[in-house]
Design an enzyme around this catalytic site. Structure first.
Site, PDB file in Angstrom:
ATOM      1  N   SER A 140     -34.818 -28.647 -11.565  1.00 53.62           N
ATOM      2  CA  SER A 140     -34.644 -27.772 -12.729  1.00 53.62           C
ATOM      3  C   SER A 140     -35.342 -26.448 -12.489  1.00 53.62           C
ATOM      4  CB  SER A 140     -35.238 -28.428 -13.977  1.00 53.62           C
ATOM      5  OG  SER A 140     -35.267 -27.513 -15.066  1.00 53.62           O
ATOM      6  N   TYR A 153     -42.082 -32.268 -18.353  1.00 55.34           N
ATOM      7  CA  TYR A 153     -40.778 -32.102 -17.710  1.00 55.34           C
ATOM      8  C   TYR A 153     -40.905 -31.171 -16.503  1.00 55.34           C
ATOM      9  CZ  TYR A 153     -35.870 -30.720 -17.127  1.00 55.34           C
ATOM     10  OH  TYR A 153     -34.620 -30.464 -16.608  1.00 55.34           O
TER      11      TYR A 153
END
Length: 250
Positions: A140, A153
């Site tokens: 990501s 995350y």
């Protein structure tokens, strides 16, 4: 690309993973779709079978080594040795770092990072025997730029990039390449749910800030995976390929 090579896509029944599953299946590969959502698994796998694609669908929580090994045993029995793995399964939930519980932190790491460990390590024997393999992780842009309320995350996805680079060096002499794609804004049902819930700004507010002024699509990410899995990418390993329209450059 040899279309007899078995492709495994984790998190492959939804969003980005579904786009990847569809592209490889429609290109003629036997594809194993692994996902936690049984309803999506059944719906999407049946749709692809109706198109004539060879599909194996299994429910999988990638945080479980036992489930991973059981799913891979089924894949080997029904489709054959695994030589292309797209490790896409992951989760993304917001949480204020100051108040984050250990359980919330640990679940994110278990799925997004330890899940990569399970799904990659369990696939390696087939690739090592074949002296050919393609491992593509989906990380990501949050790993590179950070994200508010998503420290857990960002940390997990940063770990994915570090793992990818380490494995690229470790297995380069064995004919196995390991690369990662860190998507930025991708238009998926989950994205629209977050917008509807007020967790994410409307797309029309964000897309003007992207050099290629639109949201990405699952197909965009899938085509990046297609290249990295190809014979033409045999000299490409350890790469962080930012398929993001220029939203994050660095």
């Amino acid at each position: 690309m040899h279309t007899d090579r078995v492709v495994v896509v984790t998190g492959g029944a939804q969003g980005i993973g579904l786009g990847i599953s569809q592209l490889f299946a429609r290109n003629g590969h036997p594809v194993a779709i692994l996902d936690l959502d049984e309803e999506a698994l059944e719906r999407e796998s049946e749709a692809l079978r109706a198109e004539g694609c060879k599909i194996l669908a299994r429910k999988l929580d990638v945080a479980s080594r036992e489930q991973t090994e059981a799913a891979y045993a089924d894949i080997r029995k029904e489709l054959g040795p695994i030589t292309i793995l797209i490790a896409n399964a992951g989760m993304a939930v917001s949480a204020d770092f100051a108040d984050m519980s250990i359980d919330v932190w640990q679940r994110m790491i278990d799925v997004n990072l330890t899940g990569m460990f399970h799904t990659i390590q369990a696939a390696l024997p087939d690739m090592q025997e074949a002296k050919w393999g393609r491992i593509i992780t989906i990380s990501s842009h949050a790993a590179l730029s950070g994200a508010p309320d998503r420290a857990h995350y960002s940390a997990s996805k940063g770990g994915v990039i570090g793992l990818t680079r380490a494995l690229a060096r470790e297995f380069a002499t064995q004919g196995i390449t390991v690369n990662t794609i860190p998507p930025s804004l991708v238009e998926t049902p989950a994205c629209h749910r977050d917008i509807a819930a007020g967790k994410f700004p409307p797309l029309e507010m964000i897309t003007p800030q992207i050099p290629i002024p639109r949201a990405g699509t699952p197909d965009d990410i899938a085509r990046g995976c297609e290249y990295l899995a190809s014979e033409g990418a045999e000299y490409v390993t350890g790469v962080v390929l930012p398929v993001n329209g220029g939203m994050f450059i660095g």
